[in-house]
Design an enzyme around this catalytic site. Sequence first.
Site, PDB file in Angstrom:
ATOM      1  N   CYS A 110      27.745  52.936  25.785  1.00  0.00           N
ATOM      2  CA  CYS A 110      28.824  53.586  26.529  1.00  0.00           C
ATOM      3  C   CYS A 110      28.483  55.029  26.901  1.00  0.00           C
ATOM      4  O   CYS A 110      29.179  55.637  27.717  1.00  0.00           O
ATOM      5  CB  CYS A 110      30.131  53.506  25.761  1.00  0.00           C
ATOM      6  SG  CYS A 110      30.092  54.263  24.149  1.00  0.00           S
ATOM      7  N   ASP A 133      62.054  44.852  23.680  1.00  0.00           N
ATOM      8  CA  ASP A 133      61.149  45.996  23.775  1.00  0.00           C
ATOM      9  C   ASP A 133      60.004  45.815  22.780  1.00  0.00           C
ATOM     10  O   ASP A 133      60.133  45.059  21.810  1.00  0.00           O
ATOM     11  CB  ASP A 133      61.897  47.307  23.493  1.00  0.00           C
ATOM     12  CG  ASP A 133      61.060  48.528  23.861  1.00  0.00           C
ATOM     13  OD1 ASP A 133      60.168  48.400  24.723  1.00  0.00           O
ATOM     14  OD2 ASP A 133      61.269  49.596  23.280  1.00  0.00           O
TER      15      ASP A 133
END
Length: 330
Positions: free
Chosen positions: A71, A154
């Site tokens: 990365c 939620d």
Amino acid sequence: MKVMQTATSINIQTFVRLMDIVKTVYDLTAQIHAGRISTYGALALALGDIRASRAVGRILNLNPTPIIVPCHRVVYSDGKIGGYKDGVEKKIALLSKENVRIKDEKIVDFEKLLFKEFKTIFPLKRLRREQKMLADQVILEDSFKKIESVGGVDVAYSNNMAFGAYVIFDHDGKILEEHVIKTKVKFPYIPTYLTYREYPIIEKLIRKGKSSLTVLMVDGNGILHPFRMGIATHVGLKLKLSTIGVAKNLLCGELKKMPSIGNFSPVTLKKEVIGYGYRSTKYKPIYISPGDKISFETAAKIIKHFCKARIPEPLRRAHHLAAMIRKENS
DNA sequence: GCGACAG
DNA sequence: ATCTTGTCGC
């Protein structure tokens, strides 16, 4: 009997793998060879949508194997180095070892070293195609006469865990049921793809409900979405429910004017009304839109009825419950 | 530094 | 959404 290996059975497994966005990001990053660099945006495009660039950044930040998944070869699109878990100095050192030169905090010969020819099947494009297909099925008319009950769902997060909460109110504001659930997070947050992160959790929660539900409020948008397929709409179609999307921030479109307290003001996208801003308090508005099987008018009426605070009670309660469970488990 | 895109 | 000290206003 000879059983044909159907395309479907292959695709289901392949599909799950394809949709493992985290794994895909690591696989794509591994395609960048030493001496080359790429960008968060280029990786996002290889996933199928530039909107995923920040998600790519977050995923690479959690890279468990920096040696296998390089990365450090992913930088900003303007040629600047970007961040690195073990410090940018380490990133620069690793790049230098691969003969990638840095001058004035920027990659030298950025354009020449930029790798973007990823081998990919663009997994996000498949999801977008699904959204576009489903959008035709939306019905902006009430599928009910009398409101017996209104639910709210939620989800709260901590690390890789999601805590979902589902509350059912009767029309007078009395709580009939409350349910909570804990699951592993399987999909990152990518703007306009929220449903692929939270739908599985919502589905599990709704299945726990006993009362027949008239309307469900979902934290997020309904048709207030670039492809008219916000999470509330997706939930409504998949679970055959009347749904309303309630968002605390605007995803797309334009609020023409700030609504006065107790009033609605349209949100438009290319001249089309796709939702409303609503202010029940002096604070900033919420953004509501029909999910499925409900009209703008009825959605607005129900929201107004349940708004004792800025956020309508079913969602407010679900939010509190999810946050409580999250805290208990941390 | 601002704009900036649900959760 | 989550991470978080101090700060602001009702």
